[in-house]
Design a protein around this motif. Structure first.
Motif, PDB file in Angstrom:
ATOM      1  N   ASP A 165       9.451  -3.622  -2.944  1.00  0.00           N
ATOM      2  CA  ASP A 165      10.685  -3.100  -2.654  1.00  0.00           C
ATOM      3  C   ASP A 165      11.744  -4.149  -1.353  1.00  0.00           C
ATOM      4  OD1 ASP A 165      13.420  -4.191  -4.145  1.00  0.00           O
ATOM      5  OD2 ASP A 165      13.882  -2.408  -2.951  1.00  0.00           O
ATOM      6  N   HIS A 166      11.377  -3.412  -0.873  1.00  0.00           N
ATOM      7  CA  HIS A 166      11.432  -3.385   0.872  1.00  0.00           C
ATOM      8  C   HIS A 166      11.035  -4.507   1.437  1.00  0.00           C
ATOM      9  CE1 HIS A 166      13.733  -3.034   5.059  1.00  0.00           C
ATOM     10  NE2 HIS A 166      12.350  -2.817   5.551  1.00  0.00           N
ATOM     11  N   PHE A 167      10.220  -4.883   1.320  1.00  0.00           N
ATOM     12  CA  PHE A 167       9.086  -5.664   1.980  1.00  0.00           C
ATOM     13  C   PHE A 167       8.671  -7.056   1.067  1.00  0.00           C
ATOM     14  CE2 PHE A 167       7.241  -2.508   4.120  1.00  0.00           C
ATOM     15  CZ  PHE A 167       7.640  -3.036   6.080  1.00  0.00           C
ATOM     16  N   ASP A 168       9.485  -6.791   0.202  1.00  0.00           N
ATOM     17  CA  ASP A 168       9.161  -7.987  -1.638  1.00  0.00           C
ATOM     18  C   ASP A 168       7.927  -8.510  -1.163  1.00  0.00           C
ATOM     19  OD1 ASP A 168       9.790  -9.762  -3.444  1.00  0.00           O
ATOM     20  OD2 ASP A 168      10.964 -10.850  -1.835  1.00  0.00           O
ATOM     21  N   ILE A 169       7.026  -7.529  -1.782  1.00  0.00           N
ATOM     22  CA  ILE A 169       5.202  -8.099  -1.580  1.00  0.00           C
ATOM     23  C   ILE A 169       4.673  -7.387  -2.653  1.00  0.00           C
ATOM     24  CG2 ILE A 169       5.017  -7.771   0.856  1.00  0.00           C
ATOM     25  CD1 ILE A 169       4.223  -4.886  -1.042  1.00  0.00           C
ATOM     26  N   GLU A 170       3.059  -8.176  -3.552  1.00  0.00           N
ATOM     27  CA  GLU A 170       3.230  -7.737  -4.595  1.00  0.00           C
ATOM     28  C   GLU A 170       2.421  -6.853  -4.850  1.00  0.00           C
ATOM     29  OE1 GLU A 170       2.802  -9.640  -6.718  1.00  0.00           O
ATOM     30  OE2 GLU A 170       3.749 -10.836  -5.889  1.00  0.00           O
ATOM     31  N   VAL A 171       2.002  -5.788  -3.566  1.00  0.00           N
ATOM     32  CA  VAL A 171       0.978  -4.294  -3.628  1.00  0.00           C
ATOM     33  C   VAL A 171       1.507  -3.731  -2.582  1.00  0.00           C
ATOM     34  CG1 VAL A 171      -0.979  -2.950  -3.707  1.00  0.00           C
ATOM     35  CG2 VAL A 171      -0.534  -5.689  -4.619  1.00  0.00           C
ATOM     36  N   ALA A 172       2.309  -2.543  -2.444  1.00  0.00           N
ATOM     37  CA  ALA A 172       1.911  -1.355  -1.947  1.00  0.00           C
ATOM     38  C   ALA A 172       1.179  -0.080  -2.038  1.00  0.00           C
ATOM     39  CB  ALA A 172       3.613  -1.184  -1.832  1.00  0.00           C
ATOM     40  N   PHE A 173       0.144   0.542  -1.031  1.00  0.00           N
ATOM     41  CA  PHE A 173      -0.412   1.434  -1.864  1.00  0.00           C
ATOM     42  C   PHE A 173      -0.635   2.739  -0.496  1.00  0.00           C
ATOM     43  CE2 PHE A 173      -3.948  -1.088  -0.303  1.00  0.00           C
ATOM     44  CZ  PHE A 173      -4.529  -0.168   0.913  1.00  0.00           C
ATOM     45  N   VAL A 174      -0.798   4.015  -0.992  1.00  0.00           N
ATOM     46  CA  VAL A 174      -1.046   4.679   0.017  1.00  0.00           C
ATOM     47  C   VAL A 174      -2.744   5.050  -0.475  1.00  0.00           C
ATOM     48  CG1 VAL A 174      -0.718   6.925   0.748  1.00  0.00           C
ATOM     49  CG2 VAL A 174       0.887   5.573  -0.120  1.00  0.00           C
ATOM     50  N   GLY A 175      -2.990   5.086   0.672  1.00  0.00           N
ATOM     51  CA  GLY A 175      -5.163   5.076   0.536  1.00  0.00           C
ATOM     52  C   GLY A 175      -5.619   6.260   1.915  1.00  0.00           C
ATOM     53  N   LEU A 176      -6.035   7.150   1.517  1.00  0.00           N
ATOM     54  CA  LEU A 176      -7.021   8.501   2.061  1.00  0.00           C
ATOM     55  C   LEU A 176      -8.037   8.130   2.445  1.00  0.00           C
ATOM     56  CD1 LEU A 176      -5.157  11.578   0.802  1.00  0.00           C
ATOM     57  CD2 LEU A 176      -4.396  10.266   2.865  1.00  0.00           C
ATOM     58  N   ILE A 177      -8.980   7.902   3.086  1.00  0.00           N
ATOM     59  CA  ILE A 177      -9.748   7.236   3.968  1.00  0.00           C
ATOM     60  C   ILE A 177     -11.096   8.739   3.535  1.00  0.00           C
ATOM     61  CG2 ILE A 177     -10.971   5.572   5.798  1.00  0.00           C
ATOM     62  CD1 ILE A 177      -8.510   4.894   6.278  1.00  0.00           C
ATOM     63  N   GLU A 178     -11.826   8.729   2.648  1.00  0.00           N
ATOM     64  CA  GLU A 178     -12.460   9.346   2.963  1.00  0.00           C
ATOM     65  C   GLU A 178     -13.617   9.053   3.603  1.00  0.00           C
ATOM     66  OE1 GLU A 178     -12.297  12.143   0.915  1.00  0.00           O
ATOM     67  OE2 GLU A 178     -10.399  11.789  -0.455  1.00  0.00           O
ATOM     68  N   GLU A 179     -14.841   9.302   3.314  1.00  0.00           N
ATOM     69  CA  GLU A 179     -16.103   9.484   3.865  1.00  0.00           C
ATOM     70  C   GLU A 179     -17.330   8.062   3.775  1.00  0.00           C
ATOM     71  OE1 GLU A 179     -20.619  11.348   5.126  1.00  0.00           O
ATOM     72  OE2 GLU A 179     -19.604  11.856   3.327  1.00  0.00           O
ATOM     73  N   ASP A 180     -17.140   7.696   2.391  1.00  0.00           N
ATOM     74  CA  ASP A 180     -17.200   6.119   1.798  1.00  0.00           C
ATOM     75  C   ASP A 180     -16.406   5.556   1.391  1.00  0.00           C
ATOM     76  OD1 ASP A 180     -19.963   6.969   2.510  1.00  0.00           O
ATOM     77  OD2 ASP A 180     -20.945   8.178   1.369  1.00  0.00           O
ATOM     78  N   GLU A 181     -15.264   5.824   1.290  1.00  0.00           N
ATOM     79  CA  GLU A 181     -14.946   5.300  -0.359  1.00  0.00           C
ATOM     80  C   GLU A 181     -12.875   5.580   0.847  1.00  0.00           C
ATOM     81  OE1 GLU A 181     -15.639   5.851  -4.140  1.00  0.00           O
ATOM     82  OE2 GLU A 181     -14.118   7.922  -3.767  1.00  0.00           O
ATOM     83  N   GLU A 182     -12.127   4.666   0.381  1.00  0.00           N
ATOM     84  CA  GLU A 182     -10.919   4.675   0.161  1.00  0.00           C
ATOM     85  C   GLU A 182     -10.345   4.985  -1.614  1.00  0.00           C
ATOM     86  OE1 GLU A 182      -6.317   2.667   2.455  1.00  0.00           O
ATOM     87  OE2 GLU A 182      -8.971   1.130   2.423  1.00  0.00           O
ATOM     88  N   ASN A 183      -9.671   5.984  -1.243  1.00  0.00           N
ATOM     89  CA  ASN A 183      -8.950   6.485  -2.663  1.00  0.00           C
ATOM     90  C   ASN A 183      -7.574   6.250  -2.156  1.00  0.00           C
ATOM     91  OD1 ASN A 183     -10.971   7.626  -3.924  1.00  0.00           O
ATOM     92  ND2 ASN A 183     -11.520   8.879  -2.432  1.00  0.00           N
ATOM     93  N   PHE A 184      -7.095   5.411  -3.744  1.00  0.00           N
ATOM     94  CA  PHE A 184      -5.461   5.051  -3.351  1.00  0.00           C
ATOM     95  C   PHE A 184      -5.042   6.419  -4.315  1.00  0.00           C
ATOM     96  CE2 PHE A 184      -7.386   0.867  -3.550  1.00  0.00           C
ATOM     97  CZ  PHE A 184      -7.506   1.040  -2.129  1.00  0.00           C
ATOM     98  N   LEU A 185      -4.045   6.948  -3.621  1.00  0.00           N
ATOM     99  CA  LEU A 185      -2.739   7.821  -4.506  1.00  0.00           C
ATOM    100  C   LEU A 185      -1.898   7.712  -4.614  1.00  0.00           C
ATOM    101  CD1 LEU A 185      -3.187  11.062  -1.447  1.00  0.00           C
ATOM    102  CD2 LEU A 185      -4.609  10.015  -3.099  1.00  0.00           C
ATOM    103  N   ALA A 186      -1.325   6.472  -4.468  1.00  0.00           N
ATOM    104  CA  ALA A 186      -0.193   5.611  -4.960  1.00  0.00           C
ATOM    105  C   ALA A 186      -0.427   4.383  -4.917  1.00  0.00           C
ATOM    106  CB  ALA A 186       0.886   6.581  -4.646  1.00  0.00           C
ATOM    107  N   CYS A 187      -0.371   3.243  -5.823  1.00  0.00           N
ATOM    108  CA  CYS A 187      -0.457   1.763  -5.978  1.00  0.00           C
ATOM    109  C   CYS A 187       0.453   1.098  -6.773  1.00  0.00           C
ATOM    110  CB  CYS A 187      -1.538   1.661  -6.349  1.00  0.00           C
ATOM    111  SG  CYS A 187      -2.014  -0.003  -5.581  1.00  0.00           S
ATOM    112  N   THR A 188       1.543   1.054  -5.723  1.00  0.00           N
ATOM    113  CA  THR A 188       2.582  -0.251  -7.589  1.00  0.00           C
ATOM    114  C   THR A 188       1.934  -1.635  -6.583  1.00  0.00           C
ATOM    115  OG1 THR A 188       4.309   0.965  -6.325  1.00  0.00           O
ATOM    116  CG2 THR A 188       4.920  -1.223  -7.013  1.00  0.00           C
TER     117      THR A 188
END
Length: 300
Positions: A165-188
């Motif tokens: 909402d603040h940046f008026d963008i299409e996608v926002a996410f919180v991701g944790l970077i594991e050994e081989d992948e990035e897992n998204f804990l929340a994604c709007t």
């Protein structure tokens, strides 16, 4: 269509020769600068796949150029193309810099430079992703949070909603970077669960201290051929580090869009504050969980 841009840094009377080798003998397009200051500015403003620099420059040294490159784009290869002998190169202040050395006085120096540039860029493209120097301890720090056991999803979803909402963008996410992948804990704005590390811009962003902004991934040599990003429609990217109190980068808070964008300095600061909030939530939830566990262990 070239294979990308090679930044050629040399004195006024020599830089054209280096650029000619790159232009004639490789698939890359040369971009020339004649000072260390000009090279640093070019590194900030232009995505490059390789840097070729003389050691001695009018306002500094080629190692200063390499240092600036490592801060901005740590994965980009660099060649010190110089007539200075190795013993004449002052490395005391640049001990951790990795750079290829090539003697430009050799009879076949031009051919060798073209070969080295081609080889370095090809090898760089084949590497899935660069890991930070503290990768082992970083993963250990991430594991300590026991994320699967923490009630954090709703809090992080509120954060991604606020970012979108603040940046008026299409996608926002919180991701944790594991050994081989990035897992998204929340994604709007998208239904994403994870991406392999080699497919994420966050793999690059986590290596930078400040917020990383890619205004248009389609014109950035680092990402323009990434099919996964193209399929997801990602053009604009901004990522801020989620950093533990011990200094380990364990994830990213990101704002994405399907069209080119810019991000002002105040907006970058705001995005970093959201990332810092994610760290604070993780710390608080983990502390509460540890306290409950300790209490349960002492109860009869």
């Amino acid at each position: 269509m070239t294979g990308g841009t090679v930044l050629c840094v040399d004195e006024e009377g020599s830089v054209a020769d280096t650029a000619t080798v790159v232009d004639d003998e490789t698939e890359f397009e040369p971009l020339t600068r004649t000072t260390a200051a000009g090279a640093r500015e070019a590194i900030r403003d232009h995505p490059v796949v390789c840097v070729v620099t003389e050691y001695s420059l009018p306002d500094g040294s080629g190692l200063e150029v390499v240092e600036a490159l490592r801060e901005h784009a740590p994965q980009t290869p660099c060649v010190l193309f110089t007539d200075a002998r190795p013993g004449e190169i002052d490395t005391d202040s640049f001990e951790e810099l990795i750079v290829e050395y090539l003697d430009r006085t050799l009879p076949s120096a031009g051919e060798e430079l073209a070969f080295v540039v081609d080889d370095l860029v090809a090898h760089s493209a084949q590497v899935g992703f660069l890991a930070p120097d503290d990768e082992a301890s970083r993963l250990a720090a991430l594991a300590e949070y026991e994320v699967d056991e923490l009630p954090i999803t709703e809090s992080f979803e509120r954060i991604t909603d606020l970012i979108a909402d603040h940046f008026d963008i299409e996608v926002a996410f919180v991701g944790l970077i594991e050994e081989d992948e990035e897992n998204f804990l929340a994604c709007t704005g998208a239904d994403w669960d994870s991406l392999t590390r080699e497919d994420t811009i966050c793999t690059h962003s986590m290596l930078q201290e400040d917020v990383m902004v890619v205004e248009d991934a389609r014109t950035d040599d680092r990402f323009s051929s990434n099919e996964q990003l193209l399929n997801l429609g990602i053009q604009f990217y901004a990522g801020a580090n989620v950093t533990t109190p011990d200094g380990h980068v364990i994830g990213q808070v990101c704002a994405l869009d399907d069209e080119p964008r810019q991000l002002s300095e105040p907006e970058r600061e705001r995005l970093q504050k959201y990332a810092d909030t994610v760290t604070e939530i993780l710390e608080l939830r983990q502390s509460l969980r540890d306290a409950r566990t300790a209490t349960a262990e002492v109860e009869p």
